[in-house]
Design an enzyme around this catalytic site. Structure first.
Site, PDB file in Angstrom:
ATOM      1  N   ASP A 118      60.265  27.955   3.259  1.00  0.00           N
ATOM      2  CA  ASP A 118      61.349  27.221   2.626  1.00  0.00           C
ATOM      3  C   ASP A 118      61.504  27.766   1.198  1.00  0.00           C
ATOM      4  OD1 ASP A 118      63.291  25.194   2.278  1.00  0.00           O
ATOM      5  OD2 ASP A 118      61.809  23.991   1.223  1.00  0.00           O
ATOM      6  N   CYS A 176      20.161  19.728  20.663  1.00  0.00           N
ATOM      7  CA  CYS A 176      20.689  21.013  21.121  1.00  0.00           C
ATOM      8  C   CYS A 176      22.043  20.810  21.774  1.00  0.00           C
ATOM      9  CB  CYS A 176      19.711  21.693  22.094  1.00  0.00           C
ATOM     10  SG  CYS A 176      19.506  20.793  23.648  1.00  0.00           S
ATOM     11  N   CYS A 230      22.321  18.415  24.693  1.00  0.00           N
ATOM     12  CA  CYS A 230      22.465  17.005  24.326  1.00  0.00           C
ATOM     13  C   CYS A 230      23.937  16.675  24.085  1.00  0.00           C
ATOM     14  CB  CYS A 230      21.656  16.696  23.071  1.00  0.00           C
ATOM     15  SG  CYS A 230      19.899  17.022  23.189  1.00  0.00           S
TER      16      CYS A 230
END
Length: 778
Positions: free
Chosen positions: A458, A21, A24
């Site tokens: 460009d 989870c 953790c």
């Protein structure tokens, strides 16, 4: 391990096990962060940690830190070294080493989880049926349920108990702590009720209700909750793991494209070798139906290559001698002999895989907030469960509903969904982007893409192909004629290295494919004045046009200058025979790309080093209003700073070395995949196949991804805001709470999986080739 070798830090990847989870994730990141100079980003969906640390700290120290937090950690398996080198080849790791090792481990783990789940289902079925259908309850049914429930509580839920105890030893609480406590409390109460609370009578019958009982004459046993919680959580995690593997399918498919063996040709003989032993400069054979082993240049043969799995390009690409080929492309036609130009980590496929992997390791800002919340979420839930238990007992309620409410609070809380909200969406989106030829460097780039309101473009190499070609050829009336003039002009230009001469010679070869251009003698190039030579006994001159031209050629000259094309005059034996106008090809789709950006609320601005007339002609053709011509690289970078100072969110699209500073200084840099390595290295997004129309797709994909992440987080937070209070007031049965908790994670992952099927807007077929005008300045 990957080395990010800036002067002060190194980046190391770790495979972390045991995380379930977001709590953790938070704990692992905090534990690693306690080491001086170390910062870590941990991804729950992939189980990987990317750790930035000083060079003096070894990877084994990092592994030890993770293990002290109560989790397992290991370095990714090292790749096999290339032939003739003691150094490992990082490019091979993504294709073979780590992917194969992790794939085997994942398959083995999935098999064990599937077996555990199947046995759990068989044990749980009689308990759930008898507990939920009173009409089937026979004498001593509850004792039979106890016999089936005991192995579920002990063996099936063993992974939760082990991780909970491990967390307790490290003063940490995670989702496993909540599940373990919920299962243990439900089973312990049931055992108490059976042996001491009167529920063990042979004739005991127990009604079933979705809402917990507030007490009564019959002591309620919660064996269905004791088995239902691990059953639903195991089922949810099993399905969740399958779904999460689905989100990374695109990355695995990229890795699977890597060729394992290659046929090399040396001294006229062929032999089969592992691709890891192939060296740059070696020649190898690609037969019809085979994949190209690595990036290279065709030495002989011609064929069509299918690049759809590598760059997303749907149309086959024709190749012949001198043409570049991309590794992993499928040879759809003839036999090719290719000279390797890049191997291992230097190939385009390796770069694509590396960029996608790195993108999936990051976190969006919203996910970082969710992880901080998850770090305190589980302790808060534990405190709330104890408070709920005390409140019910203090209010004079029977212990049975008090325990039920406390267990429901423990079970229903779900930080899993918080931890999965962003990683699963990024896994799916970056993988889908790679399939479409869009490489996004990470979640920060996704966030920047979504908010971009200005795109600086460009010209040469971005809006155009960067290659000069003949736009118009006007022969003089009564002269030698178009074909004869083109043949002579192309022949004399064979010796020229100027872009205009090269383009004219190439055009002549394409126009007359069945005839070789005749040889030229007495070739002479005059800088700034053109070239002359003798072809088939004629003196041929190709130069800038002067005055006194025939009327037809004078009109053609005026039209070329008005269109900002570059005109050259062809003279044969001193007579003006034709006027040729050359220009740069506009990329197919450039107009649609600019139009789609405008429709998305993004303003396109042209900034180029080309001359004013050319830049404005291109801008007018594409519908671009703001034009900045004759920009040096420094001026481009200054322009970006100016736009940012005005409060704009600026993206720059470029392909050359001169674009690198602007790309790096923008909020978002987008490089054409056909451009230079410097430009690609300075960018946040790379368009693999050099298709500028994909820019709008990238913006739309980013917006869809961020919207998906927001929905995931709203659901994850909203779910807990609703269900935890319901559990606290006794309106949720623990078994129902377990099902709801598992469903929340599945909904988050399922919502992310929708990104795998995301499709760009249908594009109309290109209506021919557009040409820009004029010079070759960038």
């Amino acid at each position: 391990m990957t080395a990010d070798t800036t002067a002060s830090s190194v980046s190391t990847d770790l495979i972390v096990g045991g995380m379930t989870c977001a709590a953790c994730v938070n704990r692992v990141e905090k534990r690693l962060g306690r080491i001086d100079g170390v910062s870590a980003t941990v991804n729950l969906a992939t189980g990987r940690a990317r750790v930035s640390h000083p060079p003096g700290i070894t990877p084994h120290e990092l592994v030890a830190a993770v293990e002290r937090a109560g989790y397992t950690a290991e370095l990714p398996p090292p790749p096999e070294p290339r032939a003739g080198s003691a150094e490992p080849d990082p490019g091979a790791e993504s294709a073979e080493g780590a992917e194969n090792a992790e794939g085997v481990a994942d398959a083995e783990g999935a098999r064990r989880e599937r077996e555990r789940l199947l046995i759990t289902v068989l044990l749980c079925a009689p308990v759930l049926i008898l507990s939920m259908v009173p009409a089937l309850q026979f004498r001593n049914w509850q004792w039979l349920c106890l016999v089936f429930a005991a192995p579920v509580v002990v063996w099936s839920a063993w992974p939760f108990h082990v991780r909970a105890l491990r967390g307790l030893r490290h003063s940490a609480a995670t989702m496993d702590t909540l599940v373990s406590l919920g299962v243990t409390a439900s089973f312990a109460w049931s055992v108490y009720a059976l042996f001491l609370g009167g529920a063990g009578r042979p004739d005991m019958r127990m009604p079933f209700t979705l809402l917990p009982s507030a007490g009564g004459e019959v002591a309620h046993v919660y064996l269905e909750a004791a088995v239902g919680v691990p059953l639903f959580v195991l089922t949810g995690r099993f399905l969740e793991a399958r779904a999460r593997r689905g989100t990374g399918a695109a990355l695995r498919s990229l890795s699977a494209l890597a060729v394992k063996d290659v046929t090399v040709r040396e001294g006229g003989k062929e032999r089969r070798i592992p691709v890891g032993r192939l060296l740059a400069g070696q020649e190898f054979v690609v037969r019809p139906g085979e994949r190209v082993a690595t990036d290279g240049v065709v030495v002989s043969g011609s064929s069509a290559l299918d690049l759809s799995l590598v760059t997303g390009e749907s149309d086959p690409v024709e190749v012949g001698p001198g043409r570049p080929v991309t590794g992993a492309a499928v040879n759809a036609g003839g036999l090719l002999l290719v000279r390797a130009t890049a191997v291992g980590a230097d190939t385009q496929l390796a770069r694509i895989t590396r960029m996608v992997t790195e993108a999936q390791a990051g976190k969006a800002a919203a996910q970082r907030l969710a992880d901080r919340v998850a770090g305190v979420f589980v302790p808060v839930v534990l405190a709330l469960a104890v408070t709920v238990l005390g409140f019910w007992l203090g209010a004079g309620a029977d212990p049975q509903p008090a325990v039920t409410a406390a267990v429901a609070v423990l079970v229903v809380a779900c930080p899993c969904a918080l931890g999965l909200a962003t990683p699963t969406a990024l896994l799916a989106a970056t993988g889908r982007g790679a399939q479409l030829g869009i490489l996004v460097s990470g979640p920060q780039a996704m966030e920047a893409l979504r908010h971009v309101d200005t795109v600086v473009l460009d010209k040469t190499g971005t809006l155009t192909t960067g290659q000069m070609t003949v736009a118009r050829l006007t022969p003089a009336p009564g002269g030698l004629g178009r074909e004869a003039v083109l043949r002579l002009a192309g022949a004399v230009e064979q010796g020229s290295e100027h872009p205009l001469g090269t383009a004219l010679a190439a055009y002549a070869r394409r126009a007359q494919p069945d005839q070789e251009l005749p040889p030229v003698t007495g070739f002479r190039a005059r800088p700034g004045a053109g070239v002359t030579g003798v072809v088939d006994g004629h003196v041929v001159e190709v130069s800038a046009p002067g005055t006194g031209l025939p009327d037809a050629l004078a009109k053609a000259l005026a039209a070329a200058e008005a269109a900002a094309l570059t005109p050259v005059l062809v003279r044969v034996d001193g007579v003006d025979e034709a006027l040729v106008a050359l220009g740069d090809l506009l990329r197919p789709g450039s107009y649609r790309a600019v139009d789609r950006l405008r429709r998305l609320g993004v303003e396109p601005i042209l900034a180029t080093g080309d001359r004013e007339a050319t830049a404005r002609a291109v801008a007018a053709e594409l519908g671009i209003v703001r034009v900045h011509a004759r920009c040096t690289p420094e001026e481009k970078a200054g322009l970006i700073r100016q736009f940012k100072a005005e409060g704009r969110r600026v993206a720059v699209i470029g392909d050359g070395v001169n674009d690198a500073a602007a790309l790096a200084g923008a909020d978002l840099g987008i490089a054409m995949g056909t451009g230079t390595d410097v430009a690609i290295g300075a960018s946040d997004v790379t368009l693999v196949r050099g298709d500028i129309e994909v820019v709008a797709d990238a913006v739309r994909l980013a917006r869809r991804t961020l919207a998906t992440i927001r929905v995931n987080l709203v659901w994850a937070f909203g779910y807990n805001l609703v269900t935890v209070p319901l559990a606290a007031v006794g309106w949720l049965n623990p078994m129902v709470a377990a099902a709801a908790m598992s469903a929340s994670s599945l909904l988050v992952v399922g919502n992310s999986l929708r990104l795998r099927g995301w499709r760009p807007v249908n594009r109309p077929a290109a209506s021919g080739v557009r040409r820009t005008r004029g010079g070759v300045a960038r």
